[in-house]
Write a protein that holds these residues in place. Structure first.
Motif, short mmCIF file in Angstrom:
data_model
loop_
_atom_site.label_atom_id
_atom_site.label_comp_id
_atom_site.label_asym_id
_atom_site.label_seq_id
_atom_site.Cartn_x
_atom_site.Cartn_y
_atom_site.Cartn_z
N ASP A 147 32.62 40.67 38.17
CA ASP A 147 31.90 40.60 39.44
C ASP A 147 32.91 40.51 40.58
O ASP A 147 33.90 39.77 40.51
N ARG A 148 32.66 41.28 41.63
CA ARG A 148 33.56 41.29 42.78
C ARG A 148 32.75 41.03 44.04
O ARG A 148 31.66 41.55 44.21
N TYR A 149 33.30 40.20 44.89
CA TYR A 149 32.64 39.80 46.12
C TYR A 149 33.42 40.32 47.33
O TYR A 149 34.52 40.86 47.19
N LEU A 150 32.86 40.15 48.50
CA LEU A 150 33.47 40.66 49.72
C LEU A 150 34.93 40.24 49.82
O LEU A 150 35.80 41.03 50.16
N ASP A 151 35.22 38.98 49.51
CA ASP A 151 36.57 38.45 49.67
C ASP A 151 37.54 38.93 48.60
O ASP A 151 38.74 38.70 48.71
N ASP A 152 37.04 39.62 47.59
CA ASP A 152 37.90 40.18 46.54
C ASP A 152 38.36 41.59 46.88
O ASP A 152 39.18 42.16 46.14
N LEU A 153 37.86 42.17 47.96
CA LEU A 153 38.10 43.57 48.28
C LEU A 153 39.18 43.73 49.33
O LEU A 153 39.42 42.80 50.12
N THR A 154 39.81 44.91 49.37
CA THR A 154 40.82 45.21 50.38
C THR A 154 40.57 46.61 50.96
O THR A 154 40.15 47.51 50.24
N VAL A 155 40.82 46.74 52.25
CA VAL A 155 40.72 48.04 52.89
C VAL A 155 41.77 48.96 52.26
O VAL A 155 42.90 48.56 52.00
N GLY A 156 41.36 50.19 51.97
CA GLY A 156 42.23 51.15 51.32
C GLY A 156 42.05 51.22 49.82
O GLY A 156 42.48 52.18 49.18
N GLU A 157 41.42 50.22 49.26
CA GLU A 157 41.12 50.23 47.82
C GLU A 157 40.21 51.41 47.53
O GLU A 157 39.28 51.70 48.28
N SER A 158 40.47 52.12 46.44
CA SER A 158 39.63 53.26 46.10
C SER A 158 39.45 53.34 44.60
O SER A 158 40.19 52.73 43.83
N TRP A 159 38.46 54.09 44.19
CA TRP A 159 38.20 54.32 42.78
C TRP A 159 37.56 55.69 42.63
O TRP A 159 36.93 56.21 43.55
N THR A 160 37.79 56.27 41.47
CA THR A 160 37.30 57.60 41.17
C THR A 160 36.44 57.55 39.92
O THR A 160 36.81 56.91 38.93
N SER A 161 35.31 58.24 39.97
CA SER A 161 34.35 58.23 38.86
C SER A 161 34.81 59.09 37.70
O SER A 161 35.70 59.93 37.83
N GLU A 162 34.15 58.88 36.60
CA GLU A 162 34.24 59.84 35.50
C GLU A 162 33.48 61.09 35.95
O GLU A 162 32.44 60.99 36.60
N PRO A 163 33.97 62.28 35.64
CA PRO A 163 33.27 63.50 36.02
C PRO A 163 31.91 63.61 35.31
O PRO A 163 31.74 63.11 34.20
N PHE A 164 30.97 64.25 35.96
CA PHE A 164 29.67 64.54 35.35
C PHE A 164 29.25 65.95 35.74
O PHE A 164 29.61 66.45 36.80
N THR A 165 28.50 66.59 34.85
CA THR A 165 28.12 67.99 35.05
C THR A 165 26.65 68.10 35.43
O THR A 165 25.80 67.42 34.85
N LEU A 213 27.44 42.54 50.98
CA LEU A 213 27.85 41.85 49.77
C LEU A 213 27.95 40.37 50.06
O LEU A 213 28.32 39.97 51.17
N PRO A 214 27.70 39.55 49.06
CA PRO A 214 27.94 38.12 49.24
C PRO A 214 29.44 37.84 49.22
O PRO A 214 30.23 38.59 48.65
N ARG A 215 29.83 36.75 49.86
CA ARG A 215 31.21 36.27 49.80
C ARG A 215 31.32 35.38 48.58
O ARG A 215 30.33 34.85 48.09
N ASN A 216 32.53 35.20 48.10
CA ASN A 216 32.67 34.31 46.95
C ASN A 216 32.53 32.86 47.40
O ASN A 216 32.60 32.55 48.60
N ALA A 217 32.31 31.97 46.47
CA ALA A 217 32.01 30.57 46.79
C ALA A 217 33.13 29.92 47.59
O ALA A 217 32.86 29.14 48.51
N GLU A 218 34.40 30.21 47.26
CA GLU A 218 35.52 29.59 47.98
C GLU A 218 35.54 30.00 49.45
O GLU A 218 35.89 29.22 50.31
N ALA A 219 35.19 31.22 49.74
CA ALA A 219 35.23 31.71 51.12
C ALA A 219 34.13 31.10 51.98
O ALA A 219 34.24 31.10 53.19
N GLN A 220 33.09 30.58 51.34
CA GLN A 220 31.97 30.03 52.10
C GLN A 220 32.22 28.59 52.52
O GLN A 220 31.47 28.04 53.30
N LEU A 221 33.26 27.96 52.02
CA LEU A 221 33.54 26.54 52.35
C LEU A 221 34.14 26.39 53.72
O LEU A 221 34.79 27.19 54.25
#
Length: 152
Positions: free
Chosen positions: A3-21, A144-152
């Motif tokens: 599980d990933r929350y808002l505070d786990d993300l970084t600008v510029g992070e990217s991901w590519t899918s598996e191809p589908f036909t 997205l929700p923030r993680n619990a630590e970021a909400q303190l």
């Protein structure tokens, strides 16, 4: 995926899918129900038309991209709320047998000022075919929700 929350993300992070036909049968089935225009459902009319053959509805491609996003669960089980889609471009027709790959990149992360338990992530999505040609692109925002630590 974890599980990933808002505070786990970084600008510029990217991901590519598996191809589908995309198959001819699914193009016709989707269009018959949701976008019954000749270039999507009638092979003869499509061949005589400006695209020179059957093509997928842009909404069909969008729905497959959404399905791929849900299936690959980049954020794990973190609850997401789609907020909008901007700059949706259908650049090149998707034809039966085309194999598509989706790339998403985080272009903005914005914690909420009024609701500290959440924030907004903006992504740029590109869809390319088997030749690397751009077929579709768009930007969207999700809450997205923030993680619990970021909400303190």
């Amino acid at each position: 995926m974890t599980d990933r929350y808002l505070d786990d993300l970084t600008v510029g992070e990217s991901w590519t899918s598996e191809p589908f036909t995309i198959t001819e049968d699914e193009i016709i089935a989707f269009a018959t129900e949701f976008d019954p225009q000749p270039m999507h459902i009638d092979k003869a009319a499509a061949e005589a038309g400006r695209f020179g053959g059957l093509i997928a509805s842009g909404w069909h491609v969008c729905s497959r991209v959404m399905r791929q996003f849900v299936d690959e669960a980049y954020f794990g089980d973190t609850p997401l709320l789609g907020m909008n889609v901007d700059a949706l471009w259908w650049v090149r027709p998707v034809r039966p047998g085309d194999t598509l790959t989706v790339r998403r990149e985080i272009i903005e992360i914005r914690p909420s000022k009024s609701q500290p338990d959440r924030g907004v992530v903006r992504t740029k999505t590109t869809v390319t075919n088997q030749d690397g040609d751009l077929a579709m692109s768009f930007e969207n925002q999700m809450q997205l929700p923030r993680n619990a630590e970021a909400q303190l």
